[in-house]
Design a protein around this motif. Sequence first.
Motif, PDB file in Angstrom:
ATOM      1  N   PRO A 334      33.713  79.587  41.062  1.00 20.38           N
ATOM      2  CA  PRO A 334      34.601  78.422  40.916  1.00 20.38           C
ATOM      3  C   PRO A 334      35.191  78.276  39.516  1.00 20.38           C
ATOM      4  O   PRO A 334      36.094  77.471  39.323  1.00 20.38           O
ATOM      5  CB  PRO A 334      33.680  77.236  41.215  1.00 20.38           C
ATOM      6  CG  PRO A 334      32.372  77.808  41.643  1.00 20.38           C
ATOM      7  CD  PRO A 334      32.306  79.231  41.243  1.00 20.38           C
ATOM      8  N   GLY A 335      34.677  79.010  38.519  1.00 20.85           N
ATOM      9  CA  GLY A 335      35.217  78.907  37.168  1.00 20.85           C
ATOM     10  C   GLY A 335      34.728  77.656  36.463  1.00 20.85           C
ATOM     11  O   GLY A 335      33.954  76.862  37.012  1.00 20.85           O
ATOM     12  N   ARG A 336      35.216  77.460  35.269  1.00 21.23           N
ATOM     13  CA  ARG A 336      34.762  76.296  34.489  1.00 21.23           C
ATOM     14  C   ARG A 336      35.977  75.532  33.947  1.00 21.23           C
ATOM     15  O   ARG A 336      36.289  74.456  34.390  1.00 21.23           O
ATOM     16  CB  ARG A 336      33.856  76.770  33.346  1.00 21.23           C
ATOM     17  CG  ARG A 336      33.219  75.664  32.591  1.00 21.23           C
ATOM     18  CD  ARG A 336      31.723  75.712  32.639  1.00 21.23           C
ATOM     19  NE  ARG A 336      31.179  74.486  32.105  1.00 21.23           N
ATOM     20  CZ  ARG A 336      29.987  74.016  32.386  1.00 21.23           C
ATOM     21  NH1 ARG A 336      29.199  74.661  33.207  1.00 21.23           N
ATOM     22  NH2 ARG A 336      29.563  72.893  31.865  1.00 21.23           N
ATOM     23  N   HIS A 337      36.696  76.143  33.042  1.00 23.51           N
ATOM     24  CA  HIS A 337      37.902  75.469  32.558  1.00 23.51           C
ATOM     25  C   HIS A 337      39.021  75.801  33.552  1.00 23.51           C
ATOM     26  O   HIS A 337      39.645  76.850  33.473  1.00 23.51           O
ATOM     27  CB  HIS A 337      38.257  75.954  31.161  1.00 23.51           C
ATOM     28  CG  HIS A 337      39.533  75.360  30.656  1.00 23.51           C
ATOM     29  ND1 HIS A 337      39.607  74.081  30.172  1.00 23.51           N
ATOM     30  CD2 HIS A 337      40.788  75.844  30.605  1.00 23.51           C
ATOM     31  CE1 HIS A 337      40.851  73.817  29.834  1.00 23.51           C
ATOM     32  NE2 HIS A 337      41.593  74.873  30.087  1.00 23.51           N
ATOM     33  N   VAL A 338      39.258  74.902  34.510  1.00 21.21           N
ATOM     34  CA  VAL A 338      40.141  75.234  35.629  1.00 21.21           C
ATOM     35  C   VAL A 338      41.386  74.356  35.677  1.00 21.21           C
ATOM     36  O   VAL A 338      42.092  74.333  36.687  1.00 21.21           O
ATOM     37  CB  VAL A 338      39.379  75.157  36.975  1.00 21.21           C
ATOM     38  CG1 VAL A 338      38.332  76.249  37.047  1.00 21.21           C
ATOM     39  CG2 VAL A 338      38.728  73.788  37.173  1.00 21.21           C
ATOM     40  N   THR A 339      41.671  73.643  34.608  1.00 20.55           N
ATOM     41  CA  THR A 339      42.845  72.763  34.582  1.00 20.55           C
ATOM     42  C   THR A 339      44.032  73.567  34.046  1.00 20.55           C
ATOM     43  O   THR A 339      44.234  73.643  32.832  1.00 20.55           O
ATOM     44  CB  THR A 339      42.564  71.524  33.696  1.00 20.55           C
ATOM     45  OG1 THR A 339      41.888  71.965  32.508  1.00 20.55           O
ATOM     46  CG2 THR A 339      41.692  70.526  34.391  1.00 20.55           C
ATOM     47  N   TRP A 340      44.799  74.155  34.964  1.00 19.39           N
ATOM     48  CA  TRP A 340      45.838  75.106  34.568  1.00 19.39           C
ATOM     49  C   TRP A 340      47.260  74.623  34.868  1.00 19.39           C
ATOM     50  O   TRP A 340      48.070  74.473  33.994  1.00 19.39           O
ATOM     51  CB  TRP A 340      45.626  76.449  35.286  1.00 19.39           C
ATOM     52  CG  TRP A 340      44.321  77.134  34.983  1.00 19.39           C
ATOM     53  CD1 TRP A 340      43.399  76.791  34.025  1.00 19.39           C
ATOM     54  CD2 TRP A 340      43.802  78.292  35.642  1.00 19.39           C
ATOM     55  NE1 TRP A 340      42.345  77.676  34.059  1.00 19.39           N
ATOM     56  CE2 TRP A 340      42.563  78.602  35.032  1.00 19.39           C
ATOM     57  CE3 TRP A 340      44.257  79.099  36.689  1.00 19.39           C
ATOM     58  CZ2 TRP A 340      41.786  79.680  35.441  1.00 19.39           C
ATOM     59  CZ3 TRP A 340      43.481  80.173  37.093  1.00 19.39           C
ATOM     60  CH2 TRP A 340      42.264  80.457  36.463  1.00 19.39           C
ATOM     61  N   TYR A 341      47.548  74.432  36.164  1.00 18.87           N
ATOM     62  CA  TYR A 341      48.961  74.249  36.550  1.00 18.87           C
ATOM     63  C   TYR A 341      49.240  72.939  37.287  1.00 18.87           C
ATOM     64  O   TYR A 341      50.320  72.747  37.812  1.00 18.87           O
ATOM     65  CB  TYR A 341      49.408  75.415  37.444  1.00 18.87           C
ATOM     66  CG  TYR A 341      49.113  76.765  36.832  1.00 18.87           C
ATOM     67  CD1 TYR A 341      49.716  77.142  35.633  1.00 18.87           C
ATOM     68  CD2 TYR A 341      48.206  77.641  37.429  1.00 18.87           C
ATOM     69  CE1 TYR A 341      49.433  78.361  35.049  1.00 18.87           C
ATOM     70  CE2 TYR A 341      47.920  78.867  36.846  1.00 18.87           C
ATOM     71  CZ  TYR A 341      48.534  79.215  35.666  1.00 18.87           C
ATOM     72  OH  TYR A 341      48.243  80.420  35.083  1.00 18.87           O
TER      73      TYR A 341
END
Length: 742
Positions: A334-341
């Motif tokens: 799921p990842g961690r720093h996932v605030t991208w687009y």
Amino acid sequence: MSTRRDFIRISAVGAGGTAIAWPLIQSMANAPAIADKAIYESMRRTPTYCEVCFWKCAGWIHKDDRGEVWKITGNQGDLHSNGRFCPRGTGGVGMYTDEDRLRTPLIRTEERGKQVFREATWEEALNYIADKLKKISADEGPECTALFSHGSGGKYFGTLLKAMGSPHIAAPSYAQCRGPREVAFQNTFGEGVESPERTDIRDTRCLVLIGSHIGENMHNGQVQEMSDAIDKGAVIITVDPRFSTAAGKSKYWLPIKPATDLALLLAWIHVIIEEGLYDRDYVEKYTYGLEQLKAHVSGMTPEWAYGITTIKPDIIRQTAHEMGHASPAVIVHPGRHVTWYGDDTQRLRAVAILNALLGSWGRRGGFYRPESMTVPEPPHPEYPVPKRTWRTEFPDLYPLADTVLANGVCDATIPDPSRGCNFKAWIVNGTNLIETLPNQENTIRAIQSLQLLVVIDTMPMEITGYADVVLPECTYIERYDEIRVSAHRKPQIALRMPAVKPKFDTKPAYWMARQLAKKMGLESFFPFEKIEDLLDWQLQQLGTSLAEMQRIGVKTFDRTADDLYFAPGEEVEFYTNTGKIELYATALEQAGFDPLPKYTPHEEPPAGYYRLNYGRAPMHTFSRTANNANLTDLMDENTVWVNPKVAAEWGLQNGQYVHLKNQDDKRSEFPIRVRITERIRWDSVYMVHGFGHDQKKMKRCYGKGASDTNLITKVLVDPLMGGTGMRGNFVTFVTEIEEVGS
Ligand code: SF4
């Protein structure tokens, strides 16, 4: 006292460690050698848990016979670290020895942003804060005070806020980091991923990493498990426009066109359903919505995704087959720093759906069921019920946000005639908000509207320059903190206690929060005068004691049930509307959002601009480590990765300094060195986060490298939960360089 040289020698980190993270990871596999075993054994050790990053590994602080801190090592019984600290954790002692530390309380004497303060006594500084908070509470309501926290001390300032009657306790780690994945997984499995992640990497047969920093960001236990899994032959699939450290260890590197990950995920879902690669029994028994999902992805073939992602159809199929063959021992991380687009919750929904189809949730080698302890609160009066919350001001925004948004509080601080109330006071503990929140101008506008800004930290950061009052916190090496309790394969607790007396005139958070409470008539919410007594009382409720924890550091408890994984055929009720794993998310549909993730294209860089990607290095964490002598020795500035084709077009040379300028004409404050490498696609550039500090009081890191936050002026907000997507910014090169500080 250990020196920087000692640190490098004893931690086995220095040699070759700055070039690429993997040698550092490998070094963790062996207990660090120490030159003189006799000295080591004679050292006194004090239990702690690391504060250098959020992983909070438990370890020991070793002192020599003069009582001076010598080194920090892992606690063998700790589930977060397995007895091995990562390089930056080992370097944590540099936070204690840093001569640039905040030393005494400060009160601002000039306008915000100018670094003009006078020294104050604790009594004076705390009276100032207490009087202001009381006045703001009386005039505007207690809800107009907010806490931003990213450190262990935040717990006690949180108690103070709740005692005042404010619910506004915000952590940037939600909307600026991992919130979208929690919301996505909650709306699929009825539970979040949590931290540390419940990923069963040690037994996985296939690990899929999408834009992940593992190996560069030292998620200690995960990195160790990944290393073990690789040794056992696990297939690693890395999706990243950059040839990351993890990509270097992967069977497949998919150098995807940035901002198109959702198309790849949907194509994988398509192949897995169409080719029957999913776990049929699991999907039939536990999930809801397969038919709707199947119809939804029917046209999303690998050929369709190829045109969007630039990943060839046969590679999309092959990697889907790898996942299918490894099922259920497969993790699409799921990842961690996932605030991208800005469509991040929906992208993470696709990740959750893939895991559900592969049957990995609740299965060995997939996602285990964690268990944790609850630390009891001491008896205290009921907290007052707040009359207003941030929701009152933004009733229709981000309906799925289940916590106070740091950026939401920031927005609601800027005066707006359409709103009834603005925040008037901020207490900021352990987070350098200027570098943490995107859109610095917005943050500064909010700060300039405040009646009171209190910053509690160990170091002078950019945010301290804006404070009305600065309270110097002692480092984690010098203080007790709350008991570490986190979900893991077994419930476990860890103690942090002071190894040495606080340097200078610094104090721990518990003492500060309790003193403020006392001055505000709220002392009854802190019934124990000393934190030792509070911790002992809490530990006794858990069946241990402070004395025992001082000896052992961590204590592991048995699980209440033998349920780390679902038993074959087990009936499981999931906390969703249907009681099933929701491939089709009914709660999202009810809230007016897409129940199945849809791909929508994102803006592309204009001609001559490149997408700004950023990430982590293994020796640094946020602003917290920027000035640490041990860690700046390993890496003291960042570089901008540029593809050779792009470098040739611009006539850039390796090692040349440039400024970066973004689409809104915002120029990096400081220049950054060019690193020409095939490891980055031609349409992107990459830099490590946490550099380019403009706080002159941090002498070692001032003006070194460039700040990515400086260049993130465009924020793509997730309409579901308010996450701040930060990867929609584009930069170009400015080759005319100004001297630093000119
Ligand atoms: S991963 Fe490293 S920096 Fe983070 S808590 Fe563990 S030892 Fe400290």
